[in-house]
Design a protein around this motif. Structure first.
Motif, PDB file in Angstrom:
ATOM      1  N   THR A  24      -8.406   3.844  -5.459  1.00  0.00           N
ATOM      2  CA  THR A  24      -7.175   3.128  -5.143  1.00  0.00           C
ATOM      3  C   THR A  24      -6.815   3.275  -3.668  1.00  0.00           C
ATOM      4  O   THR A  24      -6.348   2.321  -3.030  1.00  0.00           O
ATOM      5  CB  THR A  24      -6.027   3.640  -6.020  1.00  0.00           C
ATOM      6  OG1 THR A  24      -6.407   3.537  -7.397  1.00  0.00           O
ATOM      7  CG2 THR A  24      -4.764   2.830  -5.798  1.00  0.00           C
ATOM      8  N   ALA A  25      -7.031   4.452  -3.094  1.00  0.00           N
ATOM      9  CA  ALA A  25      -6.763   4.662  -1.671  1.00  0.00           C
ATOM     10  C   ALA A  25      -7.681   3.807  -0.808  1.00  0.00           C
ATOM     11  O   ALA A  25      -7.264   3.288   0.242  1.00  0.00           O
ATOM     12  CB  ALA A  25      -6.928   6.139  -1.318  1.00  0.00           C
ATOM     13  N   SER A  26      -8.917   3.622  -1.227  1.00  0.00           N
ATOM     14  CA  SER A  26      -9.826   2.772  -0.446  1.00  0.00           C
ATOM     15  C   SER A  26      -9.375   1.314  -0.475  1.00  0.00           C
ATOM     16  O   SER A  26      -9.463   0.604   0.543  1.00  0.00           O
ATOM     17  CB  SER A  26     -11.260   2.893  -0.978  1.00  0.00           C
ATOM     18  OG  SER A  26     -11.368   2.354  -2.291  1.00  0.00           O
ATOM     19  N   ALA A  50      -2.306   3.754   9.789  1.00  0.00           N
ATOM     20  CA  ALA A  50      -2.042   3.844   8.354  1.00  0.00           C
ATOM     21  C   ALA A  50      -3.326   3.692   7.546  1.00  0.00           C
ATOM     22  O   ALA A  50      -3.567   4.440   6.590  1.00  0.00           O
ATOM     23  CB  ALA A  50      -1.028   2.779   7.942  1.00  0.00           C
ATOM     24  N   ALA A  51      -4.170   2.721   7.932  1.00  0.00           N
ATOM     25  CA  ALA A  51      -5.438   2.515   7.218  1.00  0.00           C
ATOM     26  C   ALA A  51      -6.312   3.753   7.288  1.00  0.00           C
ATOM     27  O   ALA A  51      -6.936   4.149   6.287  1.00  0.00           O
ATOM     28  CB  ALA A  51      -6.172   1.305   7.807  1.00  0.00           C
ATOM     29  N   ALA A  52      -6.348   4.404   8.461  1.00  0.00           N
ATOM     30  CA  ALA A  52      -7.129   5.633   8.592  1.00  0.00           C
ATOM     31  C   ALA A  52      -6.598   6.713   7.647  1.00  0.00           C
ATOM     32  O   ALA A  52      -7.372   7.489   7.068  1.00  0.00           O
ATOM     33  CB  ALA A  52      -7.091   6.123  10.044  1.00  0.00           C
ATOM     34  N   GLY A  53      -5.269   6.759   7.472  1.00  0.00           N
ATOM     35  CA  GLY A  53      -4.682   7.715   6.536  1.00  0.00           C
ATOM     36  C   GLY A  53      -5.122   7.465   5.105  1.00  0.00           C
ATOM     37  O   GLY A  53      -5.456   8.401   4.364  1.00  0.00           O
ATOM     38  N   TYR A  54      -5.144   6.190   4.705  1.00  0.00           N
ATOM     39  CA  TYR A  54      -5.601   5.864   3.351  1.00  0.00           C
ATOM     40  C   TYR A  54      -7.070   6.241   3.163  1.00  0.00           C
ATOM     41  O   TYR A  54      -7.449   6.771   2.116  1.00  0.00           O
ATOM     42  CB  TYR A  54      -5.410   4.379   3.064  1.00  0.00           C
ATOM     43  CG  TYR A  54      -3.968   3.978   2.896  1.00  0.00           C
ATOM     44  CD1 TYR A  54      -3.215   4.408   1.804  1.00  0.00           C
ATOM     45  CD2 TYR A  54      -3.340   3.167   3.835  1.00  0.00           C
ATOM     46  CE1 TYR A  54      -1.892   4.048   1.659  1.00  0.00           C
ATOM     47  CE2 TYR A  54      -2.002   2.796   3.694  1.00  0.00           C
ATOM     48  CZ  TYR A  54      -1.292   3.243   2.611  1.00  0.00           C
ATOM     49  OH  TYR A  54       0.025   2.892   2.476  1.00  0.00           O
ATOM     50  N   PHE A  55      -7.891   5.962   4.171  1.00  0.00           N
ATOM     51  CA  PHE A  55      -9.316   6.274   4.042  1.00  0.00           C
ATOM     52  C   PHE A  55      -9.549   7.787   3.985  1.00  0.00           C
ATOM     53  O   PHE A  55     -10.506   8.246   3.355  1.00  0.00           O
ATOM     54  CB  PHE A  55     -10.109   5.643   5.185  1.00  0.00           C
ATOM     55  CG  PHE A  55     -10.208   4.138   5.081  1.00  0.00           C
ATOM     56  CD1 PHE A  55     -10.558   3.538   3.881  1.00  0.00           C
ATOM     57  CD2 PHE A  55      -9.932   3.330   6.171  1.00  0.00           C
ATOM     58  CE1 PHE A  55     -10.643   2.152   3.766  1.00  0.00           C
ATOM     59  CE2 PHE A  55     -10.010   1.947   6.077  1.00  0.00           C
ATOM     60  CZ  PHE A  55     -10.366   1.353   4.863  1.00  0.00           C
ATOM     61  N   ALA A  78       0.822  -1.213   0.000  1.00  0.00           N
ATOM     62  CA  ALA A  78       0.000   0.000   0.000  1.00  0.00           C
ATOM     63  C   ALA A  78       0.854   1.260   0.000  1.00  0.00           C
ATOM     64  O   ALA A  78       0.558   2.225  -0.710  1.00  0.00           O
ATOM     65  CB  ALA A  78      -0.931  -0.016   1.211  1.00  0.00           C
ATOM     66  N   ALA A  79       1.945   1.257   0.791  1.00  0.00           N
ATOM     67  CA  ALA A  79       2.744   2.482   0.958  1.00  0.00           C
ATOM     68  C   ALA A  79       3.420   2.919  -0.332  1.00  0.00           C
ATOM     69  O   ALA A  79       3.389   4.104  -0.693  1.00  0.00           O
ATOM     70  CB  ALA A  79       3.780   2.276   2.065  1.00  0.00           C
ATOM     71  N   PHE A  80       4.045   1.977  -1.057  1.00  0.00           N
ATOM     72  CA  PHE A  80       4.766   2.347  -2.277  1.00  0.00           C
ATOM     73  C   PHE A  80       3.799   2.771  -3.378  1.00  0.00           C
ATOM     74  O   PHE A  80       4.110   3.669  -4.163  1.00  0.00           O
ATOM     75  CB  PHE A  80       5.628   1.179  -2.751  1.00  0.00           C
ATOM     76  CG  PHE A  80       6.973   1.117  -2.100  1.00  0.00           C
ATOM     77  CD1 PHE A  80       8.127   1.103  -2.851  1.00  0.00           C
ATOM     78  CD2 PHE A  80       7.092   1.069  -0.721  1.00  0.00           C
ATOM     79  CE1 PHE A  80       9.379   1.050  -2.249  1.00  0.00           C
ATOM     80  CE2 PHE A  80       8.318   1.010  -0.106  1.00  0.00           C
ATOM     81  CZ  PHE A  80       9.469   0.998  -0.869  1.00  0.00           C
ATOM     82  N   GLY A  81       2.642   2.122  -3.457  1.00  0.00           N
ATOM     83  CA  GLY A  81       1.650   2.545  -4.429  1.00  0.00           C
ATOM     84  C   GLY A  81       1.185   3.967  -4.166  1.00  0.00           C
ATOM     85  O   GLY A  81       1.020   4.774  -5.086  1.00  0.00           O
ATOM     86  N   ALA A  82       1.013   4.288  -2.863  1.00  0.00           N
ATOM     87  CA  ALA A  82       0.572   5.628  -2.496  1.00  0.00           C
ATOM     88  C   ALA A  82       1.616   6.677  -2.869  1.00  0.00           C
ATOM     89  O   ALA A  82       1.281   7.775  -3.345  1.00  0.00           O
ATOM     90  CB  ALA A  82       0.278   5.697  -1.001  1.00  0.00           C
ATOM     91  N   LEU A  83       2.902   6.356  -2.660  1.00  0.00           N
ATOM     92  CA  LEU A  83       3.962   7.307  -2.993  1.00  0.00           C
ATOM     93  C   LEU A  83       3.905   7.720  -4.461  1.00  0.00           C
ATOM     94  O   LEU A  83       4.128   8.887  -4.805  1.00  0.00           O
ATOM     95  CB  LEU A  83       5.337   6.703  -2.690  1.00  0.00           C
ATOM     96  CG  LEU A  83       5.748   6.637  -1.222  1.00  0.00           C
ATOM     97  CD1 LEU A  83       7.049   5.844  -1.080  1.00  0.00           C
ATOM     98  CD2 LEU A  83       5.915   8.032  -0.644  1.00  0.00           C
TER      99      LEU A  83
END
Length: 509
Positions: A480-482, A343-348, A282-287
């Motif tokens: 994608t973030a969800s 981290a999950a809360a950050g993505y949401f 999840a982290a690298f995709g978000a970057l």
């Protein structure tokens, strides 16, 4: 005598830890700087959507494919020696990348950087386990090791953004050269040498198979995302899966395999690796998509985008250094569960972005996902290395880094491909009616090409295209973030279930 009562490290070991942090910082810096350079290198080299994804993530793929080999090689020839060889090769490949004249040349240079980069992480982590036999000091040293990646990730965008403001995109790769020269000077003086006293034969065939399996699967996924030949993509993926299956089967029949399957017989070891994969997936995709969002949706310059990624990097540093403190207060299960939940809360939070008005929300979510991912990386690395015998530390560190890099590379590929598919679908339904088929096809490759076309188009058509591209990209990023948040939340639940009976191994240093 337990490792808790083992001798404490001296001044040389702690200074050596600072030296070890140098290649780790550069290792992650090379990833984050490139994300900022994507728009400018896209305008210069004009890669296709598939080539652009290869430029971004082939470094991670080759790192992931070569980590097992390099970890085992370090056990055989010496971990310090491998680190020095890798540093020299990384510096040379960085110069090649800086002066690449085409997308194909840059892809090749990034592949060479990946192979050289694969020597850095397993060498440094395995050296730490030998230099710090005391449990408390080793956990703190590993937290510093993880934090050094974060410092590199935080400094990379700032330094890279400043370079991009004054120089061409290739200048971001030249950062590696002075750092590697410094490492080559200091490491022989400060780092001890460790290697397996009874090394076995290096299995080169298995090493090649691991790289082929990873690259074939990812290539097929990319072709699907770009809308290529479905049958060819499916065949490529199937080929990669078959090679991977043969690789695993071969490991079970060799007396001295490249991959030590016996380590996977320990449920905690396997669970730690799996959680690490999910976190970095999840982290690298978000970057990748956050860097594009800052520049191409919010309209920031590369330097401004670099500055606004700094809070996230500092959040990762803080999370890494707090890990040993948290482990003194609660069990590893709850450290992992707490971090991954944050981290999950950050993505949401990122699912609520609404185009140019979502700046504060983006930065808050970015910091939260970084702060929460850091303990996951530190705890997983400590659990993996604690389970390995000293003479297999290189192989175990290779497995740990393989899980991180493969998860990250897979995240860039799968989540990057998901963003591309969703973007194409969203923009395809809202393209300006007066666009030519050729321009429309180019705009559908990604938001970077669409922004370049919009800037060159006269009148309201350009503005309409840019607005449509930004809306399509924002919606793709929300979905994608969800997905990322759901993956990380599942990892948090898994961590609590698997490690709830595991007691803290350390107290705060």
């Amino acid at each position: 005598m337990t490792t808790e009562d083992a001798p404490r490290a001296g001044r040389r070991e702690w200074i050596g830890l600072a030296v070890i942090a140098l290649p780790c910082m550069l290792y992650s810096m090379d990833l984050t700087v490139l994300n900022l350079a994507v728009p400018s290198l896209t305008a210069d080299l004009k890669p296709t959507a598939a080539q652009l994804l290869w430029i971004v993530d082939i470094y991670g793929f080759f790192v992931a494919g070569a980590l097992l080999t390099m970890g085992t090689l370090g056990d055989r020839i010496g971990r310090r020696k491998l680190l020095l060889i890798g540093a020299a090769c990384f510096g040379a490949a960085s110069i090649f990348a800086a002066f690449a004249q085409s997308a194909a040349m840059l892809i090749l240079a990034r592949a060479l950087l990946g192979i050289a980069g694969a020597t850095l992480a397993p060498s440094t982590l395995s050296l730490i386990t030998n230099m710090f036999p005391n449990d408390r000091e080793r956990t703190f040293a590993i937290s510093v090791w993880v934090a050094s990646f974060s410092v590199g990730g935080a400094l990379g965008p700032v330094i890279g953004g400043a370079l991009l403001a004054w120089f061409w995109w290739g200048s971001v790769f030249l950062i590696a050269v002075p750092v590697m020269v410094l490492l080559l000077v200091l490491a022989p003086r400060l780092l001890p040498e460790y290697k397996d006293p009874n090394p076995g034969r290096l299995d080169l065939l298995s090493a090649a198979m691991s790289v082929v399996a990873v690259l074939a699967i990812i290539y097929g996924i990319k072709q699907v995302a770009e809308g290529g030949d479905g049958w060819a993509a499916a065949a490529t993926i199937a080929f990669g899966l078959v090679v991977g299956a043969v690789f695993v089967r071969r490991k079970a029949t060799l007396e001295q395999p490249l991959l030590d399957l016996s380590l996977f017989g320990r449920p905690m070891f396997s669970a730690a690796l799996a959680i690490n994969v999910f976190g970095f997936f999840a982290a690298f995709g978000a970057l990748l998509f956050i860097a594009q969002y800052l520049q191409l949706v919010l309209g920031l310059t590369p330097f401004e985008a670099g500055l606004w990624t700094l809070p996230s990097g500092l959040g990762f540093v803080a999370g890494s250094l707090l890990t040993s403190v948290l482990l003194g207060l609660m069990r590893p299960a709850y450290v992992l569960g707490l971090g991954l939940s944050v981290a999950a809360a950050g993505y949401f939070l990122l699912t609520q972005l609404d185009g140019p008005n979502g700046f504060a929300l983006l930065i808050t979510g970015f910091v939260m996902l970084s702060l929460g991912t850091a303990p996951c990386a530190a705890v997983a690395a400590d659990l993996v290395m604690s389970a390995a015998p000293p003479d297999r530390a290189g192989a175990a560190s290779g497995l740990n880094e393989t899980s991180s890099e493969f998860g990250g590379a897979l995240g860039i590929a799968l989540l990057g491909s998901l963003v591309t598919v969703l973007y194409r679908a969203g923009l395809g339904a809202s393209l300006p009616a007066d666009m030519s088929p050729d321009l429309a096809a180019t705009a559908l490759r990604g938001i970077g090409p669409a922004a370049a076309i919009a800037e060159a188009m006269p009148g309201p058509s350009g503005a309409a295209l840019l607005e449509a591209a930004r809306d399509a990209f924002t919606q793709a990023m929300q979905i994608t973030a969800s997905v990322s948040g759901a993956v990380v939340l599942a990892a948090a639940v898994t961590a609590i279930v698997m490690f709830r009976k595991q007691r803290p191994a350390v107290a705060p240093v």
